[in-house]
Each structure stands twice: as C-alpha cells, then as structure tokens.
Design a protein around this motif. Structure first.
Motif, PDB file in Angstrom:
ATOM      1  N   ARG A   1       0.755  -1.208   0.081  1.00 24.71           N
ATOM      2  CA  ARG A   1       0.043   0.079   0.148  1.00 24.71           C
ATOM      3  C   ARG A   1       0.941   1.267   0.067  1.00 24.71           C
ATOM      4  NH1 ARG A   1      -2.239   0.844   4.722  1.00 24.71           N
ATOM      5  NH2 ARG A   1      -0.730  -0.493   5.925  1.00 24.71           N
ATOM      6  N   ALA A   2       0.564   2.523  -0.585  1.00 21.92           N
ATOM      7  CA  ALA A   2       0.984   3.494  -0.648  1.00 21.92           C
ATOM      8  C   ALA A   2       0.319   4.450   0.371  1.00 21.92           C
ATOM      9  CB  ALA A   2       1.133   3.988  -1.821  1.00 21.92           C
ATOM     10  N   ILE A   3       1.072   5.177   0.939  1.00 22.98           N
ATOM     11  CA  ILE A   3       0.528   6.071   2.038  1.00 22.98           C
ATOM     12  C   ILE A   3       0.981   7.562   2.059  1.00 22.98           C
ATOM     13  CG2 ILE A   3      -0.286   4.525   3.672  1.00 22.98           C
ATOM     14  CD1 ILE A   3       1.871   5.088   5.617  1.00 22.98           C
ATOM     15  N   VAL A   4       0.346   8.649   2.251  1.00 22.28           N
ATOM     16  CA  VAL A   4       0.986   9.943   2.494  1.00 22.28           C
ATOM     17  C   VAL A   4       0.932  10.298   4.017  1.00 22.28           C
ATOM     18  CG1 VAL A   4       0.682  12.264   1.716  1.00 22.28           C
ATOM     19  CG2 VAL A   4       0.581  10.595   0.105  1.00 22.28           C
ATOM     20  N   LEU A   5       2.079  10.672   4.461  1.00 25.20           N
ATOM     21  CA  LEU A   5       1.996  10.792   5.956  1.00 25.20           C
ATOM     22  C   LEU A   5       2.219  12.260   6.206  1.00 25.20           C
ATOM     23  CD1 LEU A   5       2.718  10.103   8.972  1.00 25.20           C
ATOM     24  CD2 LEU A   5       5.035   9.519   8.502  1.00 25.20           C
ATOM     25  N   ALA A   6       1.655  12.904   7.019  1.00 29.09           N
ATOM     26  CA  ALA A   6       1.678  14.369   7.253  1.00 29.09           C
ATOM     27  C   ALA A   6       2.561  14.376   8.763  1.00 29.09           C
ATOM     28  CB  ALA A   6       0.425  15.120   7.460  1.00 29.09           C
ATOM     29  N   CYS A   7       3.948  14.968   8.643  1.00 31.29           N
ATOM     30  CA  CYS A   7       4.740  14.854   9.766  1.00 31.29           C
ATOM     31  C   CYS A   7       5.663  15.688   9.491  1.00 31.29           C
ATOM     32  CB  CYS A   7       5.285  13.422   9.850  1.00 31.29           C
ATOM     33  SG  CYS A   7       6.567  13.236  11.112  1.00 31.29           S
ATOM     34  N   SER A   8       5.901  16.481  10.890  1.00 30.66           N
ATOM     35  CA  SER A   8       7.017  17.549  10.614  1.00 30.66           C
ATOM     36  C   SER A   8       8.279  17.002  10.336  1.00 30.66           C
ATOM     37  CB  SER A   8       6.980  18.314  12.127  1.00 30.66           C
ATOM     38  OG  SER A   8       7.391  17.232  13.018  1.00 30.66           O
ATOM     39  N   ALA A   9       8.957  16.214  10.697  1.00 28.58           N
ATOM     40  CA  ALA A   9      10.150  15.666  10.227  1.00 28.58           C
ATOM     41  C   ALA A   9      11.281  16.637  10.163  1.00 28.58           C
ATOM     42  CB  ALA A   9       9.809  14.978   8.899  1.00 28.58           C
ATOM     43  N   LEU A  10      11.293  17.507  11.051  1.00 35.90           N
ATOM     44  CA  LEU A  10      12.242  18.874  11.057  1.00 35.90           C
ATOM     45  C   LEU A  10      13.631  18.459  10.871  1.00 35.90           C
ATOM     46  CD1 LEU A  10      10.052  20.832  13.953  1.00 35.90           C
ATOM     47  CD2 LEU A  10      10.027  20.953  11.531  1.00 35.90           C
ATOM     48  N   LYS A  11      14.188  17.252  11.492  1.00 38.94           N
ATOM     49  CA  LYS A  11      15.570  17.064  11.444  1.00 38.94           C
ATOM     50  C   LYS A  11      15.882  15.988  10.524  1.00 38.94           C
ATOM     51  CE  LYS A  11      16.543  19.042  16.078  1.00 38.94           C
ATOM     52  NZ  LYS A  11      17.018  18.707  17.290  1.00 38.94           N
ATOM     53  N   ARG A  12      17.239  15.885   9.934  1.00 40.51           N
ATOM     54  CA  ARG A  12      17.498  14.743   9.182  1.00 40.51           C
ATOM     55  C   ARG A  12      17.337  13.659  10.193  1.00 40.51           C
ATOM     56  NH1 ARG A  12      21.067  14.334   4.478  1.00 40.51           N
ATOM     57  NH2 ARG A  12      21.226  12.243   4.087  1.00 40.51           N
ATOM     58  N   ARG A  13      17.970  13.659  11.202  1.00 45.16           N
ATOM     59  CA  ARG A  13      17.914  12.288  11.768  1.00 45.16           C
ATOM     60  C   ARG A  13      16.495  11.757  12.153  1.00 45.16           C
ATOM     61  NH1 ARG A  13      20.553  15.428  15.476  1.00 45.16           N
ATOM     62  NH2 ARG A  13      19.308  16.602  17.226  1.00 45.16           N
ATOM     63  N   TYR A  14      15.311  12.613  12.146  1.00 45.04           N
ATOM     64  CA  TYR A  14      14.107  12.336  12.133  1.00 45.04           C
ATOM     65  C   TYR A  14      13.559  11.634  11.136  1.00 45.04           C
ATOM     66  CZ  TYR A  14      13.718  15.549  16.126  1.00 45.04           C
ATOM     67  OH  TYR A  14      14.010  16.393  17.122  1.00 45.04           O
ATOM     68  N   ARG A  15      14.068  12.346   9.939  1.00 43.48           N
ATOM     69  CA  ARG A  15      13.792  11.603   8.535  1.00 43.48           C
ATOM     70  C   ARG A  15      14.412  10.292   8.429  1.00 43.48           C
ATOM     71  NH1 ARG A  15      14.237  17.172   7.610  1.00 43.48           N
ATOM     72  NH2 ARG A  15      16.300  17.023   7.027  1.00 43.48           N
ATOM     73  N   ASP A  16      15.607  10.018   8.888  1.00 43.23           N
ATOM     74  CA  ASP A  16      16.394   8.980   8.983  1.00 43.23           C
ATOM     75  C   ASP A  16      15.747   7.838   9.785  1.00 43.23           C
ATOM     76  OD1 ASP A  16      18.473   9.912   7.249  1.00 43.23           O
ATOM     77  OD2 ASP A  16      19.672  10.129   9.086  1.00 43.23           O
ATOM     78  N   VAL A  17      14.872   8.166  10.593  1.00 42.91           N
ATOM     79  CA  VAL A  17      14.140   7.188  11.405  1.00 42.91           C
ATOM     80  C   VAL A  17      12.961   6.757  10.455  1.00 42.91           C
ATOM     81  CG1 VAL A  17      12.392   6.788  13.399  1.00 42.91           C
ATOM     82  CG2 VAL A  17      14.737   8.037  13.645  1.00 42.91           C
ATOM     83  N   LEU A  18      12.399   7.743  10.030  1.00 48.26           N
ATOM     84  CA  LEU A  18      11.236   7.268   8.890  1.00 48.26           C
ATOM     85  C   LEU A  18      11.816   6.505   7.693  1.00 48.26           C
ATOM     86  CD1 LEU A  18       9.339  10.848   9.105  1.00 48.26           C
ATOM     87  CD2 LEU A  18       8.952   8.644  10.345  1.00 48.26           C
ATOM     88  N   ARG A  19      13.057   6.861   7.078  1.00 47.69           N
ATOM     89  CA  ARG A  19      13.359   6.207   6.062  1.00 47.69           C
ATOM     90  C   ARG A  19      13.515   4.599   6.777  1.00 47.69           C
ATOM     91  NH1 ARG A  19      15.313  10.976   3.749  1.00 47.69           N
ATOM     92  NH2 ARG A  19      17.015  11.083   5.628  1.00 47.69           N
ATOM     93  N   GLY A  20      13.924   4.504   7.726  1.00 50.41           N
ATOM     94  CA  GLY A  20      14.121   2.952   8.424  1.00 50.41           C
ATOM     95  C   GLY A  20      12.783   2.320   8.144  1.00 50.41           C
ATOM     96  N   GLY A  21      11.644   2.661   7.998  1.00 44.29           N
ATOM     97  CA  GLY A  21      10.549   2.270   7.692  1.00 44.29           C
ATOM     98  C   GLY A  21      10.164   1.998   6.235  1.00 44.29           C
ATOM     99  N   ASP A  22      10.879   2.752   5.480  1.00 41.40           N
ATOM    100  CA  ASP A  22      10.635   2.574   3.914  1.00 41.40           C
ATOM    101  C   ASP A  22      12.045   3.363   3.290  1.00 41.40           C
ATOM    102  OD1 ASP A  22      10.286   2.732   1.294  1.00 41.40           O
ATOM    103  OD2 ASP A  22       8.045   3.444   1.530  1.00 41.40           O
ATOM    104  N   PRO A  23      13.164   2.531   2.901  1.00 40.37           N
ATOM    105  CA  PRO A  23      14.240   3.326   2.536  1.00 40.37           C
ATOM    106  C   PRO A  23      14.065   3.922   0.992  1.00 40.37           C
ATOM    107  CG  PRO A  23      14.549   0.846   2.877  1.00 40.37           C
ATOM    108  CD  PRO A  23      13.150   1.229   3.018  1.00 40.37           C
ATOM    109  N   GLU A  24      12.869   3.751   0.392  1.00 40.26           N
ATOM    110  CA  GLU A  24      12.684   4.540  -0.771  1.00 40.26           C
ATOM    111  C   GLU A  24      11.618   5.727  -0.714  1.00 40.26           C
ATOM    112  OE1 GLU A  24      11.349   2.108  -4.111  1.00 40.26           O
ATOM    113  OE2 GLU A  24      12.728   0.675  -3.296  1.00 40.26           O
ATOM    114  N   LEU A  25      11.432   5.999   0.821  1.00 43.67           N
ATOM    115  CA  LEU A  25      10.401   7.135   1.096  1.00 43.67           C
ATOM    116  C   LEU A  25      10.903   8.496   0.304  1.00 43.67           C
ATOM    117  CD1 LEU A  25       8.409   7.637   3.018  1.00 43.67           C
ATOM    118  CD2 LEU A  25       9.946   8.427   4.803  1.00 43.67           C
TER     119      LEU A  25
END
Length: 166
Positions: free
Chosen positions: A76-100
C-alpha cells in the motif's frame, strides 16, 4: 506514476495535513495524520507551550516508521503528514521505507503564523513556531525531497508536487 510512500513535512501550520490529504486523494493512496500518533504527554507539552525534544519525539517517530514499513510490506502507498524537522528524524522514518519521498512545504514565518492564528482546535500554539523553525533542517540534495512554496494556492501546489513526482 509509481506511487510510493511520501511524507509531507514542514513546520507547524505550513499545511501538511491539507496538502497531504489532497496528495493522497490524487494518488489514490492512504493518508496518515502524524499528529494523531503523538502520545498524550507530547500533546500536553505542546499545548502548554513546551517544545518537544528529541527524546519525546523518539517513540512517536518509531511508531510512524512502523506505519510506513507496514504499508510498504502490504503493497500500500500512504501519504504521511509529519513535521520531520531534522535529518535524523527523517532517517528514522526512512528506516520504515528506504525509498521514502519527502515533500517539504516551505514558507515565511509571518505567513505561517497568520495561518496558525486562523485555525481552531489544534493543540500546537503559535508560540512554538519559533522553536519549529529553530529545529528545521531543510532536506539535503540526497534526501529525495521536493521543495514546495506554500505561498501558492493549494491546487497549484498540488499540481507542482504531482508534476515533480512523475
């Protein structure tokens, strides 16, 4: 268009939820409001005008990364609304989907503050906007991010995002 998971990111009040929902509808993807995954103690901190720190965001981000991982695993594809303010936060999110992919909604503080004053019922006070901008690390060139100026009307912004995703 090959639809993948997308995070619509930016500071509070920039329009992540509105643009995220519009994008999800246009792509036929699911939509997740990241704010709904905050634990009650985070909501109370923000409501009281206390900015979240890295430790208070850690569990929230891990939970959102799991939502992305599960969507990817289920096809499934999702669009997530998330502040993701810092690169390390985005890295955590990419841990769930490397192609994010990320869509960074950018705008001037004055415009965003005016929008925050117009909305009602949200726990995030305008007083925390400064801390959001202080924490913001714009995505680097290697992060597969689309920068979008929120000064454009929402429909034009959506068209720009969709054209860039093609």
């Amino acid at each position: 268009m090959n639809t993948r998971n997308i995070v619509v990111m930016g500071v509070a009040g920039c329009g992540k939820s509105r643009i995220g929902k519009m994008l999800a509808d246009a792509l036929g993807a699911g939509f997740i409001e990241g704010d709904s995954f905050h634990p009650p103690e985070n909501i109370e901190r923000m409501r009281a005008g206390i900015p979240l720190d890295d430790a208070s965001r850690a569990g929230w981000l891990a939970n959102l990364a799991e939502q992305l991982r599960q969507a990817r695993a289920d096809g499934r594809a999702i669009v997530l609304a998330c502040s993701a303010l810092k690169r390390r936060y985005r890295d955590v999110l990419r841990g769930g989907d490397p192609e994010l992919r990320f869509v960074h909604l950018r705008g001037e503080a004055e415009l965003i503050a005016a929008r925050m004053r117009e909305r009602s019922g949200h726990f995030m006070p305008e007083s925390l906007l400064h801390s959001q901008f202080a924490d913001l690390e714009a995505p680097g060139a290697d992060e597969r991010a689309i920068a979008a100026d929120i000064g454009a009307p929402p429909e034009a912004l959506l068209r720009q995002i969709l054209d860039t995703l093609k």
